[in-house]
Design a protein around this motif. Sequence first.
Motif, PDB file in Angstrom:
ATOM      1  N   ASP A  94       0.819  -1.211   0.000  1.00 40.55           N
ATOM      2  CA  ASP A  94       0.000   0.000   0.000  1.00 40.55           C
ATOM      3  C   ASP A  94       0.853   1.262   0.000  1.00 40.55           C
ATOM      4  N   LYS A  95       1.990   1.245   0.696  1.00 38.45           N
ATOM      5  CA  LYS A  95       2.879   2.404   0.744  1.00 38.45           C
ATOM      6  C   LYS A  95       3.692   2.552  -0.537  1.00 38.45           C
ATOM      7  N   GLY A  96       3.780   1.490  -1.307  1.00 40.19           N
ATOM      8  CA  GLY A  96       4.579   1.534  -2.526  1.00 40.19           C
ATOM      9  C   GLY A  96       6.045   1.245  -2.288  1.00 40.19           C
ATOM     10  N   THR A  97       6.383   0.679  -1.133  1.00 39.14           N
ATOM     11  CA  THR A  97       7.779   0.371  -0.832  1.00 39.14           C
ATOM     12  C   THR A  97       8.106  -1.100  -1.044  1.00 39.14           C
ATOM     13  N   GLN A  98       7.120  -1.886  -1.470  1.00 40.14           N
ATOM     14  CA  GLN A  98       7.349  -3.304  -1.718  1.00 40.14           C
ATOM     15  C   GLN A  98       8.075  -3.453  -3.046  1.00 40.14           C
ATOM     16  N   ILE A  99       9.152  -4.194  -3.039  1.00 40.30           N
ATOM     17  CA  ILE A  99       9.963  -4.389  -4.237  1.00 40.30           C
ATOM     18  C   ILE A  99       9.676  -5.770  -4.808  1.00 40.30           C
ATOM     19  N   MET A 100       9.360  -5.823  -6.084  1.00 37.04           N
ATOM     20  CA  MET A 100       9.153  -7.111  -6.732  1.00 37.04           C
ATOM     21  C   MET A 100      10.494  -7.845  -6.741  1.00 37.04           C
ATOM     22  N   PRO A 101      10.526  -9.098  -6.317  1.00 39.12           N
ATOM     23  CA  PRO A 101      11.788  -9.816  -6.159  1.00 39.12           C
ATOM     24  C   PRO A 101      12.709  -9.824  -7.372  1.00 39.12           C
ATOM     25  N   SER A 102      12.195  -9.895  -8.568  1.00 43.23           N
ATOM     26  CA  SER A 102      13.056 -10.003  -9.740  1.00 43.23           C
ATOM     27  C   SER A 102      13.274  -8.669 -10.456  1.00 43.23           C
ATOM     28  N   GLU A 103      12.809  -7.573  -9.902  1.00 49.10           N
ATOM     29  CA  GLU A 103      12.899  -6.284 -10.575  1.00 49.10           C
ATOM     30  C   GLU A 103      14.295  -5.663 -10.521  1.00 49.10           C
ATOM     31  N   TYR A 104      15.043  -5.913  -9.467  1.00 54.31           N
ATOM     32  CA  TYR A 104      16.293  -5.201  -9.252  1.00 54.31           C
ATOM     33  C   TYR A 104      17.491  -6.135  -9.240  1.00 54.31           C
ATOM     34  N   THR A 105      18.626  -5.591  -9.663  1.00 54.43           N
ATOM     35  CA  THR A 105      19.879  -6.314  -9.501  1.00 54.43           C
ATOM     36  C   THR A 105      20.306  -6.159  -8.048  1.00 54.43           C
ATOM     37  N   PHE A 106      21.303  -6.906  -7.652  1.00 53.90           N
ATOM     38  CA  PHE A 106      21.765  -6.827  -6.274  1.00 53.90           C
ATOM     39  C   PHE A 106      22.303  -5.430  -5.955  1.00 53.90           C
ATOM     40  N   ALA A 107      23.026  -4.828  -6.883  1.00 54.40           N
ATOM     41  CA  ALA A 107      23.566  -3.480  -6.665  1.00 54.40           C
ATOM     42  C   ALA A 107      22.441  -2.450  -6.507  1.00 54.40           C
TER      43      ALA A 107
END
Length: 91
Positions: free
Chosen positions: A52-65
């Motif tokens: 709801d806050k928009g801080t949830q990150i989809m697991p495969s969206e980002y690289t580790f860096a």
Amino acid sequence: MAYGSITQRGDKYRVCFDYGVDRNGKRVCKYRTFDTKRDATRAFNEHKVKTDKGTQIMPSEYTFAQWLDYWYDNIIVPQIEETTAYGHQAP
């Protein structure tokens, strides 16, 4: 908006965390098992709040860096003094 679900599996509780759809239109869900209903409900509610806050990150969206940058900027920096954060910046 779907957040996921909690189901009882024997004497344990399985939580499905729904992250929405990825770039290819495929639904992204992650599963985790808990020993108690209370722990499962707590994790599910934390997921709902972050979504709801928009801080949830989809697991495969980002690289580790990219994830490390997010973690430092949004989780670490708010908890430390400004001078400490300045000292940790890369040259």
